[in-house]
Design a protein around this motif. Structure first.
Motif, PDB file in Angstrom:
ATOM      1  N   ALA A  61      50.309  64.255  49.808  1.00 13.87           N
ATOM      2  CA  ALA A  61      50.438  63.535  50.822  1.00 13.87           C
ATOM      3  C   ALA A  61      49.326  62.585  50.988  1.00 13.87           C
ATOM      4  O   ALA A  61      49.483  61.493  51.394  1.00 13.87           O
ATOM      5  CB  ALA A  61      49.994  64.826  51.902  1.00 13.87           C
ATOM      6  N   ARG A  62      48.205  62.703  50.265  1.00 13.64           N
ATOM      7  CA  ARG A  62      47.367  61.804  50.181  1.00 13.64           C
ATOM      8  C   ARG A  62      47.841  60.569  49.399  1.00 13.64           C
ATOM      9  O   ARG A  62      47.425  59.280  50.112  1.00 13.64           O
ATOM     10  CB  ARG A  62      46.017  62.228  49.401  1.00 13.64           C
ATOM     11  N   GLU A  63      48.595  60.786  48.369  1.00 17.58           N
ATOM     12  CA  GLU A  63      49.064  59.497  47.761  1.00 17.58           C
ATOM     13  C   GLU A  63      50.095  58.701  48.682  1.00 17.58           C
ATOM     14  O   GLU A  63      50.119  57.708  48.691  1.00 17.58           O
ATOM     15  CB  GLU A  63      50.096  59.789  46.509  1.00 17.58           C
ATOM     16  N   ALA A  64      50.777  59.508  49.499  1.00 19.40           N
ATOM     17  CA  ALA A  64      51.843  58.791  50.455  1.00 19.40           C
ATOM     18  C   ALA A  64      50.919  58.077  51.562  1.00 19.40           C
ATOM     19  O   ALA A  64      51.240  57.170  51.995  1.00 19.40           O
ATOM     20  CB  ALA A  64      52.667  59.857  51.027  1.00 19.40           C
ATOM     21  N   ALA A 138      45.693  63.987  61.364  1.00 20.38           N
ATOM     22  CA  ALA A 138      46.017  64.922  60.311  1.00 20.38           C
ATOM     23  C   ALA A 138      45.930  64.049  58.856  1.00 20.38           C
ATOM     24  O   ALA A 138      45.516  64.584  57.999  1.00 20.38           O
ATOM     25  CB  ALA A 138      47.541  65.504  60.474  1.00 20.38           C
ATOM     26  N   ALA A 139      46.259  62.785  58.991  1.00 24.27           N
ATOM     27  CA  ALA A 139      46.031  62.020  57.614  1.00 24.27           C
ATOM     28  C   ALA A 139      44.753  61.789  57.459  1.00 24.27           C
ATOM     29  O   ALA A 139      44.091  62.161  56.048  1.00 24.27           O
ATOM     30  CB  ALA A 139      46.716  60.534  58.101  1.00 24.27           C
ATOM     31  N   ALA A 140      43.828  61.683  58.222  1.00 27.14           N
ATOM     32  CA  ALA A 140      42.472  61.555  57.964  1.00 27.14           C
ATOM     33  C   ALA A 140      41.741  62.947  57.403  1.00 27.14           C
ATOM     34  O   ALA A 140      41.064  63.004  56.404  1.00 27.14           O
ATOM     35  CB  ALA A 140      41.659  61.152  59.278  1.00 27.14           C
ATOM     36  N   SER A 141      42.297  64.016  58.020  1.00 25.70           N
ATOM     37  CA  SER A 141      41.987  65.484  57.546  1.00 25.70           C
ATOM     38  C   SER A 141      42.281  65.340  56.152  1.00 25.70           C
ATOM     39  O   SER A 141      41.420  66.103  55.279  1.00 25.70           O
ATOM     40  CB  SER A 141      42.309  66.591  58.445  1.00 25.70           C
ATOM     41  N   ILE A 142      43.549  64.969  55.721  1.00 23.27           N
ATOM     42  CA  ILE A 142      43.981  65.278  54.317  1.00 23.27           C
ATOM     43  C   ILE A 142      43.117  64.307  53.425  1.00 23.27           C
ATOM     44  O   ILE A 142      42.793  64.794  52.466  1.00 23.27           O
ATOM     45  CB  ILE A 142      45.268  64.891  54.154  1.00 23.27           C
ATOM     46  N   ILE A 143      42.834  63.353  53.565  1.00 18.40           N
ATOM     47  CA  ILE A 143      41.891  62.209  53.013  1.00 18.40           C
ATOM     48  C   ILE A 143      40.449  62.968  52.796  1.00 18.40           C
ATOM     49  O   ILE A 143      39.862  62.865  51.717  1.00 18.40           O
ATOM     50  CB  ILE A 143      41.869  60.848  53.580  1.00 18.40           C
ATOM     51  N   ALA A 144      40.020  63.401  54.062  1.00 15.73           N
ATOM     52  CA  ALA A 144      38.588  64.015  54.056  1.00 15.73           C
ATOM     53  C   ALA A 144      38.533  65.318  52.969  1.00 15.73           C
ATOM     54  O   ALA A 144      37.604  65.250  52.415  1.00 15.73           O
ATOM     55  CB  ALA A 144      38.164  64.492  55.373  1.00 15.73           C
ATOM     56  N   LYS A 145      39.354  65.953  53.096  1.00 14.32           N
ATOM     57  CA  LYS A 145      39.442  67.434  52.316  1.00 14.32           C
ATOM     58  C   LYS A 145      39.654  67.045  50.920  1.00 14.32           C
ATOM     59  O   LYS A 145      38.773  67.584  50.100  1.00 14.32           O
ATOM     60  CB  LYS A 145      40.646  68.044  52.969  1.00 14.32           C
ATOM     61  N   THR A 146      40.599  66.121  50.502  1.00 14.43           N
ATOM     62  CA  THR A 146      40.847  65.836  49.082  1.00 14.43           C
ATOM     63  C   THR A 146      39.460  65.035  48.538  1.00 14.43           C
ATOM     64  O   THR A 146      39.205  65.437  47.409  1.00 14.43           O
ATOM     65  CB  THR A 146      42.227  65.229  48.767  1.00 14.43           C
ATOM     66  N   GLU A 147      39.154  64.071  49.328  1.00  9.81           N
ATOM     67  CA  GLU A 147      37.819  63.493  48.883  1.00  9.81           C
ATOM     68  C   GLU A 147      36.730  64.612  48.608  1.00  9.81           C
ATOM     69  O   GLU A 147      36.049  64.525  47.484  1.00  9.81           O
ATOM     70  CB  GLU A 147      37.342  62.462  49.731  1.00  9.81           C
ATOM     71  N   ARG A 148      36.642  65.480  49.548  1.00  7.48           N
ATOM     72  CA  ARG A 148      35.199  66.363  49.444  1.00  7.48           C
ATOM     73  C   ARG A 148      35.588  67.261  48.268  1.00  7.48           C
ATOM     74  O   ARG A 148      34.753  67.477  47.391  1.00  7.48           O
ATOM     75  CB  ARG A 148      35.203  67.059  50.759  1.00  7.48           C
ATOM     76  N   ASP A 149      36.814  67.984  47.949  1.00  5.50           N
ATOM     77  CA  ASP A 149      37.176  68.700  47.101  1.00  5.50           C
ATOM     78  C   ASP A 149      36.842  68.232  45.723  1.00  5.50           C
ATOM     79  O   ASP A 149      36.445  68.836  44.765  1.00  5.50           O
ATOM     80  CB  ASP A 149      38.440  69.105  47.179  1.00  5.50           C
TER      81      ASP A 149
END
Length: 197
Positions: A61-64, A138-149
């Motif tokens: 999802a982040r890539e998209a 929701a898109a921001a939540s995915i970016i934040a989560k994947t960046e932090r992980d």
């Protein structure tokens, strides 16, 4: 999940940034916020609240999101800033940084939760459980989560005993056991309770 965005586009706003953060409940690592501005013709059926997606689906999802978004920006507050400000204000400060780093600059903010930050650069509103109701958030939540992980996986190489490759800094039995055995690192939040006793 675009009802709020459509209403704002109809009202004349163009660059609507969704804002969310990841890592508030962790014992270690930064809190990371993201801002995402989506275009009118966005098509992201795989995007949902990051907590509902597997790690593999979040990365896809982040890539998209990065392909389609008009802007993606990240804001970070370190453990030391968290200890100084407290976690709520550090989370809001990280969101402010993400919003201020957006290019193009947003003209409206949709902020996940019920607290807004001071000195917002434009009109804004808070949206409780926004990551489940607004595609931008929701898109921001995915970016934040994947960046932090990704950050915590990198820090795991430095301190493998805490299991950050799996718990990414959240309080788990193994994380507490490692703290009992080894004590805190410079990446731990000393204002948090770092012991179960």
């Amino acid at each position: 999940m675009l009802d709020k965005e459509h209403a704002l586009w109809s009202a004349g706003y163009e660059a609507i940034a969704g804002l969310d953060e990841a890592g508030r409940g962790c014992l270690a690592g930064p809190v990371v916020a993201a801002a995402v501005i989506l275009p009118h013709d966005v098509d992201l059926p795989m995007v949902a609240d990051s907590k509902t997606l597997s790690a593999k689906k979040r990365l896809a999802a982040r890539e998209a999101i990065e392909v389609q978004a008009q802007a993606v920006a990240v804001g970070i507050c370190s453990p030391q800033e968290i200890d100084r400000l407290n976690i709520l204000y550090a989370s809001l400060h990280a969101m402010r940084r993400a919003a201020n780093d957006c290019q193009p600059r947003p003209d409206y903010l949709l902020i996940d939760g019920n607290k807004a930050f001071d000195d917002a650069p434009c009109p804004h509103e808070t949206v409780v459980k926004g990551d489940a109701t607004s595609l931008s958030i929701a898109a921001a939540s995915i970016i934040a989560k994947t960046e932090r992980d990704a950050m915590m996986h990198a820090l795991h190489e430095e301190h493998p005993e805490y299991g950050w490759d799996t718990n990414v800094g959240y309080p788990t039995r193994a994380h507490y056991a490692a703290l009992d055995a080894h004590g805190p690192t410079p990446y731990h939040r000393t204002s948090f309770k770092l012991s179960r006793t």
